[in-house]
Scaffold this active site. Structure first.
Site, PDB file in Angstrom:
ATOM      1  N   LYS A   1       1.196  -1.080   0.049  1.00 23.06           N
ATOM      2  CA  LYS A   1       0.011  -0.169  -0.187  1.00 23.06           C
ATOM      3  C   LYS A   1       0.957   1.088   0.283  1.00 23.06           C
ATOM      4  CE  LYS A   1      -0.562   0.054   4.820  1.00 23.06           C
ATOM      5  NZ  LYS A   1      -1.330  -0.181   6.083  1.00 23.06           N
TER       6      LYS A   1
ATOM      7  N   ARG B   1     -11.149   1.032  14.277  1.00 26.22           N
ATOM      8  CA  ARG B   1     -10.772   1.651  12.771  1.00 26.22           C
ATOM      9  C   ARG B   1     -11.420   1.026  11.377  1.00 26.22           C
ATOM     10  NH1 ARG B   1      -5.130   1.449  10.484  1.00 26.22           N
ATOM     11  NH2 ARG B   1      -5.355  -0.751   9.719  1.00 26.22           N
TER      12      ARG B   1
ATOM     13  N   TYR C   1      15.684  29.829   8.578  1.00 31.43           N
ATOM     14  CA  TYR C   1      14.258  30.910   8.954  1.00 31.43           C
ATOM     15  C   TYR C   1      14.169  30.860  10.827  1.00 31.43           C
ATOM     16  CZ  TYR C   1      12.399  29.851   4.410  1.00 31.43           C
ATOM     17  OH  TYR C   1      12.623  30.122   2.758  1.00 31.43           O
TER      18      TYR C   1
ATOM     19  N   MET D   1      11.406  24.396   2.728  1.00 25.75           N
ATOM     20  CA  MET D   1      10.154  22.980   1.978  1.00 25.75           C
ATOM     21  C   MET D   1      11.156  22.526   1.275  1.00 25.75           C
ATOM     22  SD  MET D   1       7.234  24.482  -0.229  1.00 25.75           S
ATOM     23  CE  MET D   1       6.007  25.611   1.158  1.00 25.75           C
TER      24      MET D   1
END
Length: 384
Positions: free
Chosen positions: A47, A145, A276, A325
């Site tokens: 998956k 679930r 940053y 990023m």
């Protein structure tokens, strides 16, 4: 998905950020798991793009290593495997109400089902195609679930009994999923095992006796032989990600190495802030290397503040400041790496780099969270 995967030999040199996937490791890991299963068939779970490793190549490698079945969450992945001419049995356990059940039935995809209304949709598709659907009934044994609850299980079993009697479906399996099998001795393990036994017994008494009962995931496969039943499902461990680190490595080898390159190098004086927020300041005159990889590429933003180190030329260097990023800065001290030099973010640990398991531990994450978030746009280079 394959259009975003770059296939190359081991002699090619990749530029920029890329993931090297060791297909031989996937096969070897699967072989280890098959041996641990002691004759119980193995379903390799592929998956989420095979946990980021590449759906079709990883599936083929797992089958070559001894898996006899494949498991996916979504039907689309199962159909992609069929389009790749993979003929092994495939279970898709998260088909939605709008899923193309007709295509699934015609492609001989086995379907997980947890409610009578979803079973009705599958049954209608089987009737339209004059071909019985193969289904696995999912029972919720305590994870809350997927699966029918204890109260709803009789309704699902009765609906399946009627549909099977009408020739619309074949109940191929009954399954559930552990919540805490990676925590040895957790009391929920016994509770879930008892609940599964009860559910299987109820189905048998009602005339629904499937070929396959399956409950064990990677951790249970390796540590709880009493949970193996007729089939074991293994995801994490196929890719060399140890599900129970406290009990050893089991001989598993991580299959993914995530790499990038040095894009730029500069000298900065002591006290200079980096990235940053300027949360990192050079403790002395130093060299920094800019690497074109960031949290959009799967490197968690907090890796910098956690003191994570990446490897350049065989030496670990700390991330300076937060991860951006698409860019990360390393404090490489007095080293002077050249632009284009390889940077290893994580791998099997052969050259001093962190493994995924180690990285996850230091970031308070799980290993699957790291590899699965590597976007499909990052080239995969397959090595065997």
């Amino acid at each position: 998905m394959d259009s975003m995967i770059r296939r190359t030999g081991t002699t090619d040199v990749a530029q920029g950020t890329h993931a090297r996937i060791d297909l031989a490791a996937i096969s070897a890991n699967t072989s280890i798991l098959a041996s641990a299963a002691k004759g119980t068939p193995v379903m390799a779970v592929v998956k989420s793009n095979a946990y980021g490793h590449g759906l079709v190549p990883a599936a083929r490698a797992a089958l070559a290593g001894g898996a006899s079945r494949l498991g996916v969450a979504h039907l689309e992945d199962a159909l992609a495997l069929r389009r790749a001419d993979i003929t092994a049995p495939i279970l898709a356990w998260l088909p939605l109400c709008q899923a193309d059940y007709d295509a699934a039935i015609l492609a001989d995809i086995e379907l997980g089902v947890e409610t009578p209304w979803r079973l009705a949709l599958i049954t209608e598709a089987a009737e339209r195609n004059c071909y019985p659907a193969r289904v696995h009934l999912e029972v919720d044994t305590g994870m809350s679930r997927g699966g029918a609850t204890r109260g709803d299980w009789p309704l699902l079993v009765e609906a399946a009994r009627r549909a099977q009697g009408a020739g619309r479906i074949t109940v191929t399996g009954v399954f559930s999923h552990f919540a805490c099998s990676d925590i040895p001795g957790h009391p929920s393990i016994t509770a879930q095992l008892d609940a599964f036994e009860e559910a299987v017994g109820y189905a048998a008494a009602a005339g629904v006796e499937p070929e396959l009962r399956h409950l064990a995931n990677s951790a249970a496969l390796l540590t709880l032989p009493e949970t193996h039943y007729d089939l074991v499902r293994t995801g994490l461990a196929v890719y060399g990600l140890n599900p129970v680190e406290a009990l050893g490595d089991f001989g598993l080898r991580p299959a993914m190495t995530l790499c990038s390159t040095v894009a730029a190098v500069k000298r900065i004086p002591a006290g200079t802030g980096v990235m940053y927020g300027l949360t990192y300041r050079a403790p002395a005159d130093t060299t920094v290397a800019v690497v074109p990889v960031g949290y959009a590429d799967g490197l968690p933003r907090g890796a910098g503040t956690a003191g994570i180190e990446l490897v350049v030329a065989g030496r670990r260097h700390r991330i300076a400041g937060v991860v951006g990023m698409e860019q990360t800065v390393l404090d490489v001290g007095q080293d002077l790496p050249s632009p284009g030099e390889e940077v290893v973010l994580f791998g099997p640990g052969d050259d001093g780099e962190l493994t995924v398991v180690e990285l996850a531990r230091r970031l308070d994450m799980v290993p699957a969270e790291i590899v699965a978030r590597i976007p499909a746009t990052i080239p995969r280079i397959y090595e065997s």
